[in-house]
Scaffold this motif. Structure first.
Motif, mmCIF file in Angstrom:
data_model
loop_
_atom_site.group_PDB
_atom_site.id
_atom_site.type_symbol
_atom_site.label_atom_id
_atom_site.label_comp_id
_atom_site.label_asym_id
_atom_site.label_seq_id
_atom_site.Cartn_x
_atom_site.Cartn_y
_atom_site.Cartn_z
ATOM 1 N N SER A 347 0.869 -1.184 0.000
ATOM 2 C CA SER A 347 0.000 0.000 0.000
ATOM 3 C C SER A 347 0.905 1.233 0.000
ATOM 4 N N GLN A 348 0.294 2.396 -0.078
ATOM 5 C CA GLN A 348 1.083 3.628 -0.131
ATOM 6 C C GLN A 348 1.939 3.773 1.129
ATOM 7 N N ALA A 349 1.431 3.249 2.261
ATOM 8 C CA ALA A 349 2.123 3.412 3.539
ATOM 9 C C ALA A 349 3.427 2.612 3.601
ATOM 10 N N ALA A 352 7.634 1.925 0.102
ATOM 11 C CA ALA A 352 9.081 2.183 0.069
ATOM 12 C C ALA A 352 9.846 0.992 0.642
ATOM 13 N N GLN A 353 9.318 0.473 1.757
ATOM 14 C CA GLN A 353 9.906 -0.690 2.417
ATOM 15 C C GLN A 353 9.880 -1.913 1.484
ATOM 16 N N VAL A 354 8.721 -2.111 0.848
ATOM 17 C CA VAL A 354 8.527 -3.269 -0.040
ATOM 18 C C VAL A 354 9.480 -3.188 -1.233
ATOM 19 N N LEU A 355 9.592 -2.012 -1.846
ATOM 20 C CA LEU A 355 10.454 -1.854 -3.028
ATOM 21 C C LEU A 355 11.925 -2.097 -2.686
ATOM 22 N N ALA A 356 12.348 -1.627 -1.504
ATOM 23 C CA ALA A 356 13.735 -1.854 -1.084
ATOM 24 C C ALA A 356 14.021 -3.354 -0.970
ATOM 25 N N ILE A 382 1.689 -1.058 -10.716
ATOM 26 C CA ILE A 382 0.302 -1.070 -11.202
ATOM 27 C C ILE A 382 -0.678 -0.912 -10.044
ATOM 28 N N LYS A 383 -0.323 -1.471 -8.886
ATOM 29 C CA LYS A 383 -1.252 -1.436 -7.741
ATOM 30 C C LYS A 383 -1.224 -0.085 -7.029
ATOM 31 N N VAL A 384 -0.029 0.470 -6.795
ATOM 32 C CA VAL A 384 0.100 1.735 -6.032
ATOM 33 C C VAL A 384 0.610 2.813 -6.983
ATOM 34 N N GLU A 385 -0.308 3.644 -7.465
ATOM 35 C CA GLU A 385 0.035 4.613 -8.514
ATOM 36 C C GLU A 385 1.147 5.561 -8.080
ATOM 37 N N GLN A 386 1.131 5.955 -6.796
ATOM 38 C CA GLN A 386 2.133 6.913 -6.317
ATOM 39 C C GLN A 386 3.548 6.331 -6.400
ATOM 40 N N SER A 387 3.644 5.005 -6.449
ATOM 41 C CA SER A 387 4.980 4.389 -6.461
ATOM 42 C C SER A 387 5.472 4.087 -7.873
ATOM 43 N N ALA A 388 4.639 4.349 -8.873
ATOM 44 C CA ALA A 388 4.964 3.908 -10.236
ATOM 45 C C ALA A 388 6.306 4.452 -10.705
ATOM 46 N N GLU A 389 6.553 5.746 -10.436
ATOM 47 C CA GLU A 389 7.792 6.360 -10.919
ATOM 48 C C GLU A 389 9.009 5.688 -10.270
ATOM 49 N N ARG A 390 8.901 5.469 -8.953
ATOM 50 C CA ARG A 390 10.000 4.819 -8.227
ATOM 51 C C ARG A 390 10.215 3.397 -8.746
ATOM 52 N N LYS A 420 -0.902 0.435 -18.140
ATOM 53 C CA LYS A 420 -1.627 1.030 -17.010
ATOM 54 C C LYS A 420 -1.538 2.551 -17.038
ATOM 55 N N TYR A 421 -0.337 3.086 -17.408
ATOM 56 C CA TYR A 421 -0.132 4.537 -17.412
ATOM 57 C C TYR A 421 0.347 4.981 -18.785
ATOM 58 N N PRO A 422 -0.552 5.034 -19.789
ATOM 59 C CA PRO A 422 -0.124 5.417 -21.141
ATOM 60 C C PRO A 422 0.395 6.862 -21.165
ATOM 61 N N ASN A 423 1.369 7.093 -22.059
ATOM 62 C CA ASN A 423 1.924 8.440 -22.291
ATOM 63 C C ASN A 423 2.557 9.061 -21.046
ATOM 64 N N LYS A 424 3.128 8.233 -20.163
ATOM 65 C CA LYS A 424 3.700 8.782 -18.934
ATOM 66 C C LYS A 424 5.192 8.453 -18.792
ATOM 67 N N TYR A 425 5.551 7.219 -19.132
ATOM 68 C CA TYR A 425 6.938 6.792 -18.892
ATOM 69 C C TYR A 425 7.641 6.373 -20.190
ATOM 70 N N GLU A 426 7.166 6.930 -21.337
ATOM 71 C CA GLU A 426 7.713 6.492 -22.620
ATOM 72 C C GLU A 426 9.164 6.926 -22.820
#
Length: 945
Positions: A347-349, A352-356, A382-390, A420-426
């Protein structure tokens, strides 16, 4: 000296010597001889010849010797049933012994001797033991009833043992209660409709009292029994939960999981606003976490169950993410399960821990685990949009490692992130293209090709990249070939002038040089689209794609609910319902979670007052069950005159090939049209199936009145070609089904497109969902000459054999003539099965609607219909859908309707019509839920006809 001496090899005349020792006067020698016999039996030697001598040893006070003789008897009674009867008197005598251990031993052994001749002698001793003063004897006798029921169910019922078992649920000894519950549960499994465990608040209270004093296995039996009970309200559910909660701290993991199962089921009935609901969520987490500190095998079982629990109620473990972090010494199967649960709890909370953690896992040495970790990073994005960039940044770092399998997995997940996020990370496409040469796995190659095709306008050398894949086109896997074909067509539609040769090359490779039917069909569809209507081609191929969902691997909700009811069993480990892996009738009973309090909905009362009403007097139709071999049945059809077959009660299901013709008939009569761009033309050589026009043309295809007989007021489906001439050596059959004067007819047009006369026609139907069968032989009196078409009307009845089809209204037919036997499938409209006496009494309608569970209600929308309520009612009545009552509420007309199918299944309907609104709301209720979508389709066809 140990007992191993009994297993030493022996010399000649062993049986003779043992016989002599068994008949010895000395008790010690006799006991030694019996031990030798048991040892020989254990290693697989045949010592059945000693049966009478061993049986003689039963007459002893020595408990050890008696146990050994009983063990021998259990093993050989089946092969020597006549000799086994010799032991009956001793059993009966032992059942009245002063020692309770001997009484229990005797009744246990009699239950294990599965010989019909002995069962009748077992009844009297068993009856006494069920009422024995010693609880040990009573608990042993309880289990014996279940064993006897398995051998001879009728005998157990006639002797009243089931009633005695029910009485034992109120026994003072908790182990007797547990064994009685276990025995009744096992008997109930093999007889799902017997209602043996007639649980009520009083009996539940007794079970909960016994729960605290049982052994661990007794507790499991009682908890499993509690799980099958549905409390009458949320207060009772809370009370049971409070008394079951202490079991969560038990040392045995099976008891813990059984308690979790009960709590998960009863939580369905608790309101989320209750303080107790929050308390219960907190209490469920620690025992589940504790299960993860056991050995790996138990951890795996716990994790598979936790996976289900997290999908149903993620809030239970949302603060426990750290316990699912992988340890270096975890086996791979535990690692993969933990990884799966980590993603579900992300989840958003905690992202960061999960990605590490995941980035760390991606550098491990275990290839399977690394692949899964890389995929997990994509799932987090795909699940947590705020984490997509990271996540994308992490994936790019992994790609820079240049580890081949890491790069390939990363490209696969980046494709999903683009979707999931077209035209964002191309902006990362350039980095991906650098690694093009290192891709050797089909999934990664296909993903990269999709990215190039989708974003061709942003990649300057897209045509060169795709052309590089085209060089080894025939060596690629089908997945890559299909993706390459689509990508090049996309590229052509975006840059038509530069890529004309490339698209012609790929279409030629896909259609003329390939023997894969999927690839050929897709190639021809693109070719036809591009050559006939370039604008339509652009709309189809470059259409806006729907975004992919957050979690695509979630278990389907109804299956998840069923699996929650099986927590702690194999079903929860396999993530499959028991009927998917248990053969035979046991364990096939479907379980569901209890409904939430106050969730039962009923239709507004159409001028009716609730009264005590009886159900319709017809026998309740059973829902069609499962599976049988289909093709064999169809190929072995007897094509003589049809015999009248009585209806059968055993029903099976099978999957069938629905569209025999594939794309041949779809593309058959599409003509050539102007090409797109100079030099772009339809394929020079088309397969015969694609260039041949359809049999009877569009006039015949959409003919509304069927074949023989006058027009009917009821709905008649348009005729369609069932058997094209190209598949039946010149015989073409088109037709439809009609219902006239209470009878069903199959109206057919038979055309002879061959050069020879056709005679000796016969027809046969395969087993089907609604028992359709020809009522008489196919009557074609004169030979069918070349280029002649005749109309035939075949009467059909509903007394054939039954097998559930997919879809339900699929009918497989075999037609024979003097040339050959031909097979085809057709779909019959369900309204031909609506009987004339389908109008239900108003009071019965109301009671039946309330009686059918709310989960059996299905809602559909009928669009673009402008008829008034009265016109709708009249139109439906002509097809035997009867309006019971009509009400107007807030300017909205509500029709309450009923219909009955030929197999006795009733369907109840509520149709809401808002004047001026062309969309109607249809609610259907039926005990056989799978019928509802087909009824909706029938409503649509009748109202729009």
């Amino acid at each position: 000296m140990t007992d191993s001496k009994y297993f030493t090899t022996t010399k000649k005349g062993e049986i003779f010597e043992l016989k002599a020792e068994l008949n010895s006067e000395k008790k010690e020698k006799k006991k030694e001889a019996v031990k030798k016999v048991i040892a020989s039996m254990t290693v697989g030697k045949d010592v059945s010849a000693l049966f009478p001598d061993v049986v003689n040893c039963m007459q002893t006070d020595n408990l050890e010797l008696k146990k050994l003789v009983y063990l021998y008897l259990m093993n050989y009674a089946k092969s020597q049933p006549d000799m086994a009867i010799m032991a009956v008197n001793t059993f009966v005598k032992d059942c009245e012994d002063a020692n309770p251990l001997i009484r229990a031993l005797a009744v246990r052994t009699m239950g294990c001797i599965r010989v019909d001749k002995i069962t009748e002698y077992l009844c009297e001793p068993l009856r006494k033991c069920l009422k024995d003063e010693d609880p040990y004897v009573r608990k042993t006798a309880s289990v014996c009833v279940a064993k006897l029921h398995d051998i001879n169910a009728q005998l157990v019922e006639d002797q009243g043992f089931l009633d005695t078992l029910k009485d034992l649920i109120s026994d003072t000894n908790p182990m007797v209660v547990a064994n009685a519950v276990a025995a009744l549960s096992e008997i109930a499994e093999s007889h799902p409709n017997s209602n043996l465990l007639d649980l009520n608040p009083q009996s539940i209270n007794k079970l909960l009292t016994a729960l605290n004093e049982c052994t661990e296995w007794g507790q499991i039996f009682i908890l499993d029994c509690l799980a099958s009970y549905i409390p009458k309200d949320d207060r009772e559910a809370q009370s049971i939960c409070e008394r079951v909660t202490p079991r969560l701290s038990h040392a045995n993991s099976a008891v813990v999981l059984s308690a979790v199962k009960v709590l998960m089921k009863f939580m369905e009935m608790l309101s989320k606003d209750l303080d107790y609901y929050g308390t219960l969520l907190k209490k469920l987490a620690p025992p589940l976490v504790t299960l993860l500190s056991s050995e790996p095998e138990l951890q795996y079982v716990a994790l598979r169950n936790i996976n289900l629990i997290v999908q149903k109620r993620p809030e239970i473990l949302k603060h426990e993410m750290k316990v699912f972090f992988v340890k270096y010494n975890d086996p791979i199967y535990v690692k993969l399960e933990k990884l799966d649960i980590m993603i579900r709890l992300a989840s958003q909370a905690n992202i960061a821990q999960v990605l590490a953690e995941l980035k760390e896992y991606a550098t491990e040495v275990d290839v399977d685990f690394v692949r899964k970790a890389v995929r997990a990073i994509g799932r987090c994005a795909i699940k947590v949009e705020q984490s997509a960039e990271r996540c994308v940044s992490t994936l790019l770092d992994l790609i820079q490692t240049k580890v081949n399998y890491v790069v390939q997995e990363a490209i696969v997940v980046i494709k999903d992130i683009f979707r999931k996020y077209p035209n964002k990370y191309e902006s990362v496409i350039a980095t991906l293209c650098e690694n093009l040469d290192s891709l050797d796995e089909p999934e990664a190659r296909a993903a990269m090709i999709w990215i190039v095709g989708e974003y061709a306008e942003r990649i300057d050398n897209a045509d060169e990249l795709l052309e590089s894949f085209l060089e080894g086109f025939h060596d690629e896997s089908t997945q890559v070939q299909l993706q390459l074909l689509t990508a090049i067509v996309k590229l052509f539609l975006k840059k038509p002038t530069e890529t004309q040769e490339l698209v012609q090359q790929v279409l030629s490779l896909a259609t003329q040089d390939s023997d894969n039917p999927d690839l050929r069909d897709r190639g021809y569809i693109y070719w036809r689209l591009l050559s006939t209507d370039p604008v339509a081609a652009k709309e189809v191929v470059l259409a806006e794609k729907p975004l992919i969902s957050e979690e695509t691997d979630l278990i389907e909700p109804t299956l998840l609910d069923e699996l929650i009811c099986h927590i702690g069993t194999l079903a929860s480990v396999y993530h499959k319902p028991p009927n998917a892996f248990v053969e035979g009738s046991r364990g096939i009973q479907h379980k569901r979670l209890p409904p939430r309090t106050g969730s039962n909905e009923s239709p507004e009362n159409p001028e009716m007052t609730p009264t005590a009403v009886t159900q319709p007097t017809e026998q309740q139709p059973s829902v069609i069950p499962l599976q049988g071999d289909l093709l064999g049945d169809l190929l072995n059809l007897d094509l003589g005159p049809p015999a009248t077959v009585p209806p059968t009660s055993t029903v099976q299901m099978a999957a069938v090939d629905l569209l025999g013709g594939g794309f041949d008939s779809l593309l058959g009569d599409l003509g050539g049209s102007p090409a797109m761009g100079s030099g772009f033309a339809a394929p020079a050589v088309m397969p015969a199936a694609l260039s041949a026009p359809l049999g009877g043309g569009l006039g015949e295809l959409f003919e509304l009145t069927g074949g023989v007989g006058g027009p009917s007021a009821s709905y008649i489906a348009p005729k369609s070609v069932w058997l094209p001439a190209v598949k039946a050596k010149g015989l073409e059959i088109s037709g439809t089904f009609v219902r006239r004067m209470g009878s069903i007819y199959m109206e057919m047009s038979l055309s002879n497109n061959a050069m020879q006369v056709m005679t000796d026609f016969a027809i046969q139907f395969n087993k089907n969902s609604f028992c359709l069968a020809p009522a008489a032989p196919l009557q074609i009196n004169a030979p069918l000459a070349p280029n002649q078409t005749i109309e035939v009307s075949l009467a059909v009845n509903t007394v054939g054999s039954v097998m559930k089809m997919d879809p339900l209204n699929n009918l497989q037919v075999a037609v024979k003539n003097n040339i050959d036997v031909f097979y085809f499938s057709c779909l019959y409209p369900l309204n031909i099965l609506f009987v004339e006496d389908g109008k239900m009494d108003r009071q019965v309608f109301l009671a039946t609607w309330k009686d059918i569970p709310s989960e059996n209600e299905a809602q559909f929308q009928i669009k673009d219909c402008t008829l008034s309520a009265d016109a709708v009612s009249n139109k439906l009545q002509s097809s035997n859908i009867f309006t019971i009552a009509k009400r107007t509420v807030d300017g909205q007309d509500m029709l309450y309707q009923s219909l009955k199918l030929t197999n006795g299944i009733w369907v109840l309907a509520e149709l809401r019509i808002q004047p001026g609104n062309p969309n109607y709301l249809l609610s259907l209720k039926c005990r056989a839920r799978e019928v509802a979508p087909h009824i909706f389709q029938t409503y649509e066809k009748i109202l729009k006809n």
